[in-house]
Design a protein around this motif. Structure first.
Motif, PDB file in Angstrom:
ATOM      1  N   ASN A  33       0.832  -1.205   0.000  1.00  0.00           N
ATOM      2  CA  ASN A  33       0.000   0.000   0.000  1.00  0.00           C
ATOM      3  C   ASN A  33       0.870   1.261   0.000  1.00  0.00           C
ATOM      4  OD1 ASN A  33      -2.370   1.533   0.160  1.00  0.00           O
ATOM      5  ND2 ASN A  33      -2.195   1.658   2.385  1.00  0.00           N
ATOM      6  N   THR A  34       1.940   1.224   0.787  1.00  0.00           N
ATOM      7  CA  THR A  34       2.848   2.370   0.857  1.00  0.00           C
ATOM      8  C   THR A  34       3.533   2.608  -0.484  1.00  0.00           C
ATOM      9  OG1 THR A  34       3.254   1.678   3.122  1.00  0.00           O
ATOM     10  CG2 THR A  34       4.658   3.415   2.267  1.00  0.00           C
ATOM     11  N   ASN A  37       1.319   4.232  -3.015  1.00  0.00           N
ATOM     12  CA  ASN A  37       1.115   5.674  -2.825  1.00  0.00           C
ATOM     13  C   ASN A  37       2.356   6.493  -3.168  1.00  0.00           C
ATOM     14  OD1 ASN A  37      -1.525   5.384  -2.041  1.00  0.00           O
ATOM     15  ND2 ASN A  37      -0.999   5.113   0.118  1.00  0.00           N
ATOM     16  N   ARG A  42       4.675   3.603  -8.065  1.00  0.00           N
ATOM     17  CA  ARG A  42       3.298   3.133  -8.247  1.00  0.00           C
ATOM     18  C   ARG A  42       3.133   2.125  -9.404  1.00  0.00           C
ATOM     19  NH1 ARG A  42      -1.547   5.801  -6.634  1.00  0.00           N
ATOM     20  NH2 ARG A  42      -3.342   5.012  -7.750  1.00  0.00           N
ATOM     21  N   SER A  95       6.077  15.582  -2.921  1.00  0.00           N
ATOM     22  CA  SER A  95       5.506  16.299  -1.775  1.00  0.00           C
ATOM     23  C   SER A  95       5.193  15.325  -0.643  1.00  0.00           C
ATOM     24  CB  SER A  95       4.234  17.009  -2.198  1.00  0.00           C
ATOM     25  OG  SER A  95       3.324  16.079  -2.745  1.00  0.00           O
ATOM     26  N   SER A  96       4.945  14.085  -1.001  1.00  0.00           N
ATOM     27  CA  SER A  96       4.643  13.078   0.011  1.00  0.00           C
ATOM     28  C   SER A  96       5.726  12.015  -0.031  1.00  0.00           C
ATOM     29  CB  SER A  96       3.291  12.441  -0.295  1.00  0.00           C
ATOM     30  OG  SER A  96       3.214  11.166   0.249  1.00  0.00           O
ATOM     31  N   CYS A  99       7.281   6.100   3.915  1.00  0.00           N
ATOM     32  CA  CYS A  99       8.442   5.274   4.256  1.00  0.00           C
ATOM     33  C   CYS A  99       8.158   3.823   3.927  1.00  0.00           C
ATOM     34  CB  CYS A  99       8.786   5.399   5.728  1.00  0.00           C
ATOM     35  SG  CYS A  99      10.206   4.418   6.186  1.00  0.00           S
TER      36      CYS A  99
ATOM     37  N   PRO B  28       5.867   9.349   7.741  1.00  0.00           N
ATOM     38  CA  PRO B  28       4.717   8.522   7.436  1.00  0.00           C
ATOM     39  C   PRO B  28       5.078   7.129   6.949  1.00  0.00           C
ATOM     40  CG  PRO B  28       4.998  10.229   5.785  1.00  0.00           C
ATOM     41  CD  PRO B  28       5.944  10.536   6.887  1.00  0.00           C
ATOM     42  N   THR B  29       4.513   6.128   7.606  1.00  0.00           N
ATOM     43  CA  THR B  29       4.750   4.763   7.151  1.00  0.00           C
ATOM     44  C   THR B  29       3.565   4.273   6.332  1.00  0.00           C
ATOM     45  OG1 THR B  29       3.860   3.998   9.233  1.00  0.00           O
ATOM     46  CG2 THR B  29       6.241   4.111   9.042  1.00  0.00           C
ATOM     47  N   ILE B  30       2.349   4.743   6.683  1.00  0.00           N
ATOM     48  CA  ILE B  30       1.170   4.287   5.962  1.00  0.00           C
ATOM     49  C   ILE B  30       0.377   5.505   5.506  1.00  0.00           C
ATOM     50  CG2 ILE B  30      -0.930   2.920   6.067  1.00  0.00           C
ATOM     51  CD1 ILE B  30       0.353   1.535   8.555  1.00  0.00           C
ATOM     52  N   THR B  31       0.121   5.577   4.228  1.00  0.00           N
ATOM     53  CA  THR B  31      -0.760   6.618   3.721  1.00  0.00           C
ATOM     54  C   THR B  31      -1.983   5.960   3.095  1.00  0.00           C
ATOM     55  OG1 THR B  31       0.492   6.667   1.675  1.00  0.00           O
ATOM     56  CG2 THR B  31       1.055   8.338   3.308  1.00  0.00           C
ATOM     57  N   LYS B  32      -3.083   6.684   3.102  1.00  0.00           N
ATOM     58  CA  LYS B  32      -4.336   6.159   2.554  1.00  0.00           C
ATOM     59  C   LYS B  32      -4.902   7.150   1.545  1.00  0.00           C
ATOM     60  CE  LYS B  32      -5.433   3.562   6.745  1.00  0.00           C
ATOM     61  NZ  LYS B  32      -6.358   3.390   7.880  1.00  0.00           N
ATOM     62  N   ASN B  33      -5.847   6.652   0.761  1.00  0.00           N
ATOM     63  CA  ASN B  33      -6.485   7.515  -0.240  1.00  0.00           C
ATOM     64  C   ASN B  33      -7.786   8.084   0.321  1.00  0.00           C
ATOM     65  OD1 ASN B  33      -4.490   6.798  -2.161  1.00  0.00           O
ATOM     66  ND2 ASN B  33      -5.583   4.899  -2.578  1.00  0.00           N
ATOM     67  N   THR B  59      -7.442   1.840   0.616  1.00  0.00           N
ATOM     68  CA  THR B  59      -6.460   1.209  -0.283  1.00  0.00           C
ATOM     69  C   THR B  59      -6.922   1.250  -1.747  1.00  0.00           C
ATOM     70  OG1 THR B  59      -7.405  -0.962   0.142  1.00  0.00           O
ATOM     71  CG2 THR B  59      -5.495  -0.350   1.467  1.00  0.00           C
ATOM     72  N   ASP B  61      -7.986   2.787  -5.268  1.00  0.00           N
ATOM     73  CA  ASP B  61      -7.490   3.980  -5.963  1.00  0.00           C
ATOM     74  C   ASP B  61      -8.528   5.096  -5.953  1.00  0.00           C
ATOM     75  OD1 ASP B  61      -5.139   2.759  -6.511  1.00  0.00           O
ATOM     76  OD2 ASP B  61      -5.631   2.245  -8.583  1.00  0.00           O
ATOM     77  N   ILE B  75      -3.728  11.864  -0.842  1.00  0.00           N
ATOM     78  CA  ILE B  75      -3.103  10.648  -0.316  1.00  0.00           C
ATOM     79  C   ILE B  75      -2.370  11.102   0.940  1.00  0.00           C
ATOM     80  CG2 ILE B  75      -1.481   8.785  -0.775  1.00  0.00           C
ATOM     81  CD1 ILE B  75      -1.942   9.428  -3.823  1.00  0.00           C
ATOM     82  N   ALA B  89       2.833  15.939   5.706  1.00  0.00           N
ATOM     83  CA  ALA B  89       3.008  15.979   4.246  1.00  0.00           C
ATOM     84  C   ALA B  89       1.994  15.054   3.581  1.00  0.00           C
ATOM     85  CB  ALA B  89       4.410  15.529   3.886  1.00  0.00           C
ATOM     86  N   PHE B  90       1.356  15.514   2.509  1.00  0.00           N
ATOM     87  CA  PHE B  90       0.394  14.673   1.792  1.00  0.00           C
ATOM     88  C   PHE B  90       0.425  15.021   0.317  1.00  0.00           C
ATOM     89  CE2 PHE B  90      -1.815  18.451   3.213  1.00  0.00           C
ATOM     90  CZ  PHE B  90      -2.566  18.854   2.126  1.00  0.00           C
ATOM     91  N   THR B  91      -0.139  14.131  -0.495  1.00  0.00           N
ATOM     92  CA  THR B  91      -0.158  14.340  -1.946  1.00  0.00           C
ATOM     93  C   THR B  91      -1.561  14.749  -2.378  1.00  0.00           C
ATOM     94  OG1 THR B  91       1.508  12.644  -2.199  1.00  0.00           O
ATOM     95  CG2 THR B  91       0.313  13.246  -4.181  1.00  0.00           C
ATOM     96  N   ILE B  92      -1.638  15.830  -3.167  1.00  0.00           N
ATOM     97  CA  ILE B  92      -2.927  16.309  -3.668  1.00  0.00           C
ATOM     98  C   ILE B  92      -3.203  15.670  -5.030  1.00  0.00           C
ATOM     99  CG2 ILE B  92      -4.163  18.368  -4.483  1.00  0.00           C
ATOM    100  CD1 ILE B  92      -2.401  19.962  -2.447  1.00  0.00           C
TER     101      ILE B  92
END
Lengths: 151, 96
Positions: A33-34, A37, A42, A95-96, A99, B28-33, B59, B61, B75, B89-92
């Motif tokens: 999942n990481t 993203n 990707r 930007s993101s 890890c 950040p280790t885990i990011t989500k949508n 998870t 898309d 994200i 920090a996040f992704t737009i």
């Protein structure tokens, strides 16, 4: 003494790679999942999610056996360099920055993480260089011995 | 056998260490949508309450057609309540 140094360095790298590889297998869903993203990875997330821990375990196998240790140390340095280049690229262009590292290593900040990688790259290269010098010396001794006439 | 000792000690230590779960994280280790729910009104883009997790706990898309006119989603890390943590920090992700 040189062999002992490279043995200790190999043991440290085994600890690092085995630990992070098992973490990636245990938490494979999270790891995938990481990666998914990450803008850079990707398109190849599934491939990377399996190939990275498998490569790490393959390097562990190389480091375990003295005959293959020299190539294992070199592969370790190459893999850590790739990881470091990835982190630097992501820090510069994304930007993101999710890890994709395993376990306790994810508690390091990004600067600490890069420093950590550089230290281990240095150790791997030093270990590889020490082994190269040792094998060169052994080869010279073998050549000198073979030149001695047998009576 | 002695020459394998250090390597095997390291391997066993690595396996043992994997028995312990470490939850601390400075990055950040885990990011989500998260899908932006106020589309096409971008005035709430910085309000986490206007976001919802995509399927399968974020998870799946984001469904964002091409374009960059409006906010489509982000994200980001989950703040623990199912909303994006927009302080990190996040992704737009945008759409038309």
């Amino acid at each position: 003494m040189r062999n002992m140094k490279s043995e200790i360095i190999a043991a440290l790298l085994i600890l690092l790679f085995a630990y992070t590889a098992f973490q990636k297998f245990i938490g494979h869903g999270t790891f995938l999942n990481t990666l998914h993203n990450s803008a850079l990875l990707r398109p190849v997330a599934i491939f990377v999610s399996w190939s990275v821990p498998i490569t790490e375990l393959a390097i562990v196998c190389l480091l375990l056996f003295p005959l293959l240790r020299k190539i294992g140390l070199l592969c370790s340095a190459v893999l850590l360099t790739v990881f470091t280049i990835y982190i630097v690229c992501m820090l510069l262009f994304s930007s993101s920055l999710p890890c994709t590292c395993g376990g306790i290593i994810s508690s390091l900040s990004w600067k600490q993480h890069i420093l950590f990688n550089i230290i281990f790259i240095g150790l791997a290269l030093y270990g590889w260089y020490s082994m190269r010098e040792t094998s060169d010396t052994n080869n010279n001794i073998a050549i000198r011995r073979s030149q001695t006439p047998v009576t | 056998m002695k020459k394998y000792l250090l390597g095997f000690i390291a391997l066993v230590t690595a396996i043992t260490l994997n028995s312990f779960t470490v939850k601390t994280s400075k990055h950040p280790t885990i990011t989500k949508n998260f899908t932006y729910t106020a589309y096409p009104n971008d005035s709430h883009a910085s309000d986490p309450n206007y976001y919802t997790l995509t399927g399968h706990d974020g998870t799946d898309d984001l469904d964002c057609p091409d374009g960059n006119s409006h906010r489509c989603g982000v994200i980001a890390q989950d703040d623990g309540t199912g909303l994006p943590d927009l302080t990190q920090a996040f992704t737009i992700v945008t759409r038309n």
